[in-house]
Design a protein around this motif. Structure first.
Motif, PDB file in Angstrom:
ATOM      1  N   LYS A 177      11.323   0.908   8.279  1.00  0.00           N
ATOM      2  CA  LYS A 177      11.920  -0.277   7.659  1.00  0.00           C
ATOM      3  C   LYS A 177      10.933  -0.936   6.703  1.00  0.00           C
ATOM      4  O   LYS A 177      11.307  -1.413   5.632  1.00  0.00           O
ATOM      5  CB  LYS A 177      12.373  -1.264   8.739  1.00  0.00           C
ATOM      6  CG  LYS A 177      13.576  -0.782   9.535  1.00  0.00           C
ATOM      7  CD  LYS A 177      14.068  -1.856  10.474  1.00  0.00           C
ATOM      8  CE  LYS A 177      15.280  -1.393  11.270  1.00  0.00           C
ATOM      9  NZ  LYS A 177      16.437  -1.055  10.404  1.00  0.00           N
ATOM     10  N   HIS A 178       9.652  -0.968   7.105  1.00  0.00           N
ATOM     11  CA  HIS A 178       8.611  -1.599   6.288  1.00  0.00           C
ATOM     12  C   HIS A 178       7.418  -0.652   6.178  1.00  0.00           C
ATOM     13  O   HIS A 178       7.238   0.236   7.024  1.00  0.00           O
ATOM     14  CB  HIS A 178       8.174  -2.933   6.907  1.00  0.00           C
ATOM     15  CG  HIS A 178       9.312  -3.856   7.208  1.00  0.00           C
ATOM     16  ND1 HIS A 178       9.953  -4.586   6.238  1.00  0.00           N
ATOM     17  CD2 HIS A 178       9.944  -4.132   8.386  1.00  0.00           C
ATOM     18  CE1 HIS A 178      10.930  -5.299   6.791  1.00  0.00           C
ATOM     19  NE2 HIS A 178      10.946  -5.044   8.087  1.00  0.00           N
ATOM     20  N   ALA A 179       6.599  -0.849   5.168  1.00  0.00           N
ATOM     21  CA  ALA A 179       5.444   0.017   4.958  1.00  0.00           C
ATOM     22  C   ALA A 179       4.514   0.005   6.168  1.00  0.00           C
ATOM     23  O   ALA A 179       3.908   1.023   6.522  1.00  0.00           O
ATOM     24  CB  ALA A 179       4.695  -0.408   3.697  1.00  0.00           C
ATOM     25  N   SER A 180       4.411  -1.145   6.829  1.00  0.00           N
ATOM     26  CA  SER A 180       3.522  -1.268   7.987  1.00  0.00           C
ATOM     27  C   SER A 180       3.990  -0.426   9.172  1.00  0.00           C
ATOM     28  O   SER A 180       3.218  -0.151  10.087  1.00  0.00           O
ATOM     29  CB  SER A 180       3.409  -2.738   8.405  1.00  0.00           C
ATOM     30  OG  SER A 180       4.680  -3.261   8.735  1.00  0.00           O
ATOM     31  N   ASP A 181       5.256  -0.010   9.167  1.00  0.00           N
ATOM     32  CA  ASP A 181       5.772   0.839  10.246  1.00  0.00           C
ATOM     33  C   ASP A 181       5.232   2.265  10.157  1.00  0.00           C
ATOM     34  O   ASP A 181       5.267   2.993  11.145  1.00  0.00           O
ATOM     35  CB  ASP A 181       7.301   0.879  10.206  1.00  0.00           C
ATOM     36  CG  ASP A 181       7.937  -0.471  10.476  1.00  0.00           C
ATOM     37  OD1 ASP A 181       7.339  -1.266  11.230  1.00  0.00           O
ATOM     38  OD2 ASP A 181       9.020  -0.740   9.937  1.00  0.00           O
ATOM     39  N   LEU A 182       4.745   2.650   8.989  1.00  0.00           N
ATOM     40  CA  LEU A 182       4.225   4.015   8.787  1.00  0.00           C
ATOM     41  C   LEU A 182       2.735   3.994   9.098  1.00  0.00           C
ATOM     42  O   LEU A 182       1.878   4.054   8.227  1.00  0.00           O
ATOM     43  CB  LEU A 182       4.508   4.467   7.355  1.00  0.00           C
ATOM     44  CG  LEU A 182       5.968   4.314   6.894  1.00  0.00           C
ATOM     45  CD1 LEU A 182       6.140   4.854   5.481  1.00  0.00           C
ATOM     46  CD2 LEU A 182       6.930   4.990   7.856  1.00  0.00           C
ATOM     47  N   TYR A 183       2.430   3.925  10.381  1.00  0.00           N
ATOM     48  CA  TYR A 183       1.107   3.540  10.865  1.00  0.00           C
ATOM     49  C   TYR A 183       0.014   4.581  10.656  1.00  0.00           C
ATOM     50  O   TYR A 183      -1.162   4.268  10.806  1.00  0.00           O
ATOM     51  CB  TYR A 183       1.184   3.159  12.351  1.00  0.00           C
ATOM     52  CG  TYR A 183       1.993   4.104  13.206  1.00  0.00           C
ATOM     53  CD1 TYR A 183       1.433   5.278  13.707  1.00  0.00           C
ATOM     54  CD2 TYR A 183       3.323   3.829  13.513  1.00  0.00           C
ATOM     55  CE1 TYR A 183       2.173   6.143  14.484  1.00  0.00           C
ATOM     56  CE2 TYR A 183       4.079   4.695  14.300  1.00  0.00           C
ATOM     57  CZ  TYR A 183       3.501   5.845  14.787  1.00  0.00           C
ATOM     58  OH  TYR A 183       4.239   6.705  15.549  1.00  0.00           O
ATOM     59  N   LEU A 184       0.359   5.809  10.315  1.00  0.00           N
ATOM     60  CA  LEU A 184      -0.667   6.813  10.027  1.00  0.00           C
ATOM     61  C   LEU A 184      -0.564   7.329   8.595  1.00  0.00           C
ATOM     62  O   LEU A 184      -0.988   8.441   8.297  1.00  0.00           O
ATOM     63  CB  LEU A 184      -0.562   7.989  11.009  1.00  0.00           C
ATOM     64  CG  LEU A 184      -1.001   7.731  12.455  1.00  0.00           C
ATOM     65  CD1 LEU A 184      -0.973   9.024  13.258  1.00  0.00           C
ATOM     66  CD2 LEU A 184      -2.388   7.117  12.520  1.00  0.00           C
ATOM     67  N   SER A 185      -0.026   6.511   7.714  1.00  0.00           N
ATOM     68  CA  SER A 185       0.212   6.982   6.343  1.00  0.00           C
ATOM     69  C   SER A 185      -1.093   7.325   5.616  1.00  0.00           C
ATOM     70  O   SER A 185      -1.129   8.283   4.832  1.00  0.00           O
ATOM     71  CB  SER A 185       1.005   5.936   5.546  1.00  0.00           C
ATOM     72  OG  SER A 185       0.329   4.702   5.517  1.00  0.00           O
ATOM     73  N   GLU A 186      -2.150   6.577   5.866  1.00  0.00           N
ATOM     74  CA  GLU A 186      -3.424   6.870   5.188  1.00  0.00           C
ATOM     75  C   GLU A 186      -3.966   8.231   5.625  1.00  0.00           C
ATOM     76  O   GLU A 186      -4.425   9.027   4.796  1.00  0.00           O
ATOM     77  CB  GLU A 186      -4.448   5.781   5.475  1.00  0.00           C
ATOM     78  CG  GLU A 186      -4.145   4.445   4.800  1.00  0.00           C
ATOM     79  CD  GLU A 186      -5.253   3.432   5.006  1.00  0.00           C
ATOM     80  OE1 GLU A 186      -6.331   3.815   5.517  1.00  0.00           O
ATOM     81  OE2 GLU A 186      -5.037   2.251   4.661  1.00  0.00           O
ATOM     82  N   GLN A 187      -3.903   8.498   6.919  1.00  0.00           N
ATOM     83  CA  GLN A 187      -4.385   9.788   7.427  1.00  0.00           C
ATOM     84  C   GLN A 187      -3.541  10.938   6.890  1.00  0.00           C
ATOM     85  O   GLN A 187      -4.062  12.007   6.566  1.00  0.00           O
ATOM     86  CB  GLN A 187      -4.366   9.796   8.954  1.00  0.00           C
ATOM     87  CG  GLN A 187      -5.371   8.857   9.603  1.00  0.00           C
ATOM     88  CD  GLN A 187      -4.812   7.462   9.859  1.00  0.00           C
ATOM     89  OE1 GLN A 187      -3.984   6.967   9.083  1.00  0.00           O
ATOM     90  NE2 GLN A 187      -5.243   6.836  10.941  1.00  0.00           N
ATOM     91  N   LEU A 188      -2.231  10.725   6.780  1.00  0.00           N
ATOM     92  CA  LEU A 188      -1.350  11.771   6.262  1.00  0.00           C
ATOM     93  C   LEU A 188      -1.602  12.021   4.777  1.00  0.00           C
ATOM     94  O   LEU A 188      -1.558  13.165   4.317  1.00  0.00           O
ATOM     95  CB  LEU A 188       0.107  11.381   6.496  1.00  0.00           C
ATOM     96  CG  LEU A 188       0.537  11.357   7.965  1.00  0.00           C
ATOM     97  CD1 LEU A 188       1.890  10.667   8.107  1.00  0.00           C
ATOM     98  CD2 LEU A 188       0.592  12.759   8.547  1.00  0.00           C
ATOM     99  N   THR A 189      -1.879  10.961   4.043  1.00  0.00           N
ATOM    100  CA  THR A 189      -2.217  11.112   2.624  1.00  0.00           C
ATOM    101  C   THR A 189      -3.492  11.931   2.469  1.00  0.00           C
ATOM    102  O   THR A 189      -3.587  12.802   1.585  1.00  0.00           O
ATOM    103  CB  THR A 189      -2.380   9.734   1.967  1.00  0.00           C
ATOM    104  OG1 THR A 189      -1.139   9.022   2.061  1.00  0.00           O
ATOM    105  CG2 THR A 189      -2.769   9.866   0.505  1.00  0.00           C
ATOM    106  N   GLU A 190      -4.456  11.689   3.339  1.00  0.00           N
ATOM    107  CA  GLU A 190      -5.707  12.455   3.308  1.00  0.00           C
ATOM    108  C   GLU A 190      -5.465  13.928   3.646  1.00  0.00           C
ATOM    109  O   GLU A 190      -6.052  14.826   3.028  1.00  0.00           O
ATOM    110  CB  GLU A 190      -6.718  11.844   4.283  1.00  0.00           C
ATOM    111  CG  GLU A 190      -7.231  10.481   3.855  1.00  0.00           C
ATOM    112  CD  GLU A 190      -8.093   9.811   4.910  1.00  0.00           C
ATOM    113  OE1 GLU A 190      -8.302  10.427   5.989  1.00  0.00           O
ATOM    114  OE2 GLU A 190      -8.551   8.690   4.672  1.00  0.00           O
ATOM    115  N   LEU A 191      -4.589  14.177   4.614  1.00  0.00           N
ATOM    116  CA  LEU A 191      -4.260  15.564   4.961  1.00  0.00           C
ATOM    117  C   LEU A 191      -3.587  16.274   3.786  1.00  0.00           C
ATOM    118  O   LEU A 191      -3.855  17.449   3.518  1.00  0.00           O
ATOM    119  CB  LEU A 191      -3.339  15.605   6.184  1.00  0.00           C
ATOM    120  CG  LEU A 191      -3.973  15.406   7.551  1.00  0.00           C
ATOM    121  CD1 LEU A 191      -2.889  15.382   8.627  1.00  0.00           C
ATOM    122  CD2 LEU A 191      -4.998  16.492   7.849  1.00  0.00           C
TER     123      LEU A 191
END
Length: 231
Positions: A140-154
């Protein structure tokens, strides 16, 4: 069904309502990436939660539990873990685990359904198989995607992995995709005849994904998700 008594190693908040649970089993646990644990709350009270860690990383069990207000199903499990410091479960449940058949893979996750796709993703990347894999994660909100930084790095590390975060209610500073997560999938793929799809989220979402992607050629044998055993 083999029961395992696990010690609660840690409970860490990932968002205001989602918690990462680290469990330590007495011995390595055999399961397949994409399977789920059945937490035993009573003799006939077994509650399913996707295992978030990969099958090769089997000396622990990681769960992501969304315990928002009013969700007693999850909050009771969280409270039991906090109070007792241990929990009994079975680990290798479900038939929607990773199937490596050479077809490009699309993972579709809504909310904490991400934990299911995270296990599959980690297992695939670890395997050395360079079959393309794309993860669409909606919240619903960007904050709900709690591992987005790690996934971007992957995604930066592995050329065959693409991460697509999708936010339903975006603020003006959000630069990514917006709306429903499966609409982003459909915008990127016109034909699913030669694609594997893994889905985790609410039953309504899973049904909609199945209906809409089947029209675009998705074969029943290439669609995976625990929800489809019930709908």
């Amino acid at each position: 069904m083999s029961e395992i008594k696990c010690q609660v190693a840690s409970i860490t908040p990932l968002t205001d309502v989602v918690y990462k649970i680290e469990l330590t089993p007495p011995a390595p646990v055999e399961f397949k990436a994409g399977q789920y644990a059945m937490v035993k709350m009573g003799e006939k009270d077994l509650r399913p939660f996707s295992i978030a860690n990969a099958a090769y990383d089997n000396e622990r069990i990681e769960l992501h539990i969304g315990a928002e207000p009013g969700n007693s199903y999850a909050t009771e499990v969280l409270t039991r873990m906090q109070e007792d410091g241990e929990i009994t479960l079975s680990a290798n449940n479900g038939q929607a685990f990773l199937q490596s058949n050479g077809l490009p893979m699309v993972l579709i996750a809504g909310g904490t359904g991400f934990s299911y796709t995270y296990s599959i993703l980690q297992q695939h990347l670890h395997s050395g198989d360079t079959t393309p894999i794309t993860l669409y994660w909606g919240g619903k909100h960007a904050s709900d995607l709690y591992l987005s930084e790690q996934l971007t790095e992957l995604a930066e590390k592995y050329a065959h992995f693409t991460f697509v975060p999708v936010v339903e209610f975006a603020h003006d500073d959000w630069q990514g995709r917006t709306g429903w997560v499966h609409h982003a999938v459909m915008a990127d793929h016109a034909d699913f005849a030669a694609v594997q799809v893994y889905v985790a989220g609410r039953f309504e979402m899973a049904k909609t994904v199945r209906d809409d992607l089947t029209v675009r050629g998705l074969k029943a044998e290439n669609l995976f998700g625990d929800a489809f055993a019930f709908i």
